[in-house]
Design a protein around this motif. Sequence first.
Motif, PDB file in Angstrom:
ATOM      1  N   GLU A 147       1.004-116.981 -26.088  1.00  0.00           N
ATOM      2  CA  GLU A 147       1.644-117.085 -27.401  1.00  0.00           C
ATOM      3  C   GLU A 147       3.160-117.186 -27.249  1.00  0.00           C
ATOM      4  N   MET A 148       3.717-116.431 -26.310  1.00  0.00           N
ATOM      5  CA  MET A 148       5.159-116.477 -26.067  1.00  0.00           C
ATOM      6  C   MET A 148       5.604-117.875 -25.653  1.00  0.00           C
ATOM      7  N   GLU A 149       4.791-118.560 -24.894  1.00  0.00           N
ATOM      8  CA  GLU A 149       5.143-119.911 -24.432  1.00  0.00           C
ATOM      9  C   GLU A 149       5.358-120.865 -25.590  1.00  0.00           C
ATOM     10  N   LYS A 150       4.721-120.611 -26.722  1.00  0.00           N
ATOM     11  CA  LYS A 150       4.854-121.473 -27.898  1.00  0.00           C
ATOM     12  C   LYS A 150       6.113-121.156 -28.703  1.00  0.00           C
ATOM     13  N   LEU A 151       6.619-119.922 -28.553  1.00  0.00           N
ATOM     14  CA  LEU A 151       7.726-119.458 -29.403  1.00  0.00           C
ATOM     15  C   LEU A 151       9.049-119.719 -28.701  1.00  0.00           C
TER      16      LEU A 151
END
Length: 355
Positions: free
Chosen positions: A207-211
Amino acid sequence: MMVRIAFLALAQAHQHLHWLPAALELAKRPGVRVDVLCPSRANLRFIGRYDPEKRLRCIWIPAQWRDGLFDLPPRKRVQKRYAWLFRRYPVLVTTETTSTRLKEDPKFTSRLIRIRHGAGDAATRLDDPRVRLFDLTLVGGEKDKRRLVAAGLGTEENIIVTGYSKFELVRPPERLFPNDKPIVLYNPHSRPDLSSWFNEGPALVREMEKLIEWNFIVAPHVRLDGGPDVRSDAANILIDRGSVRSIDMTYTQSASVYLGDASSQLYEFLIRPRPCIFVNSHRLDWQGREDFAHFKLGQVIERADQLKQALDRAMILQPQFEPLQELAMRDAIDDSDRPASQRQADAILSLSPRA
């Protein structure tokens, strides 16, 4: 007459920062000799960084060839091998409870003092009877004293609130990313029953990779063993599974938002009130439980796909959490005009006979 005090540096490096300020303060005082006993040369070098004047008398006690900052010989083996040495000191100071087994030796008459490392809620270990074996326990704030006394693990007299001396070692924040995007520190606990790493860690990193509007530091507790091997090549993610920066408050000082579950590093982050998000990955009924009192200090999510919404709301909601954070900090860590290291040193000397 000389006062002889030994600090047992038998634990991993993250615990040393909780006793070092007191040891250095004691070593400045006239008529006091402070020895540091450690089975790891890597840890002795780490300790030496904080003692450029070499006030401490650092002694290597070899036990077996395990010499990393976080990989040391088993404490039980060290305590058994060097029982003859430890009992030569009138006073021993430690941060870990395993040293209470020294009292099983009928020849052991030394005073045993514990400096509690950390100020976490769930990690207080109120079910550990070894705590009551210490002659003196030094804690950061009234919260820990109240809970330990209520659990029968000490008394009003032998548990003393001395503040949190690790704060005296805070350094200015480092530049960790090549841009000025806000930083989120994800700091999961090591224990599987408390940690979000084991069942939500991989999904959170994905999820962090998307933000991409945020930078993320993923720094589990250095004692976290096993679990998923999470990697990422994303430019906005720094994964640190165990380094000096993960223990010396570099990350807690650099982050804008704290993301975690039960680590006491939360209270190191809250030295300055900032937004917090807690991952209740075990779906615990935490309301009203002292072990999870910190969940009241920020948003609580249960799944990785709730992270974006929580971050979008973090700054907006912070004004309602900030007074609670300040109140919790006052209870967890006692502030005083006198440095915590001086208060700890005074308490240790109160049990230190002159030899």
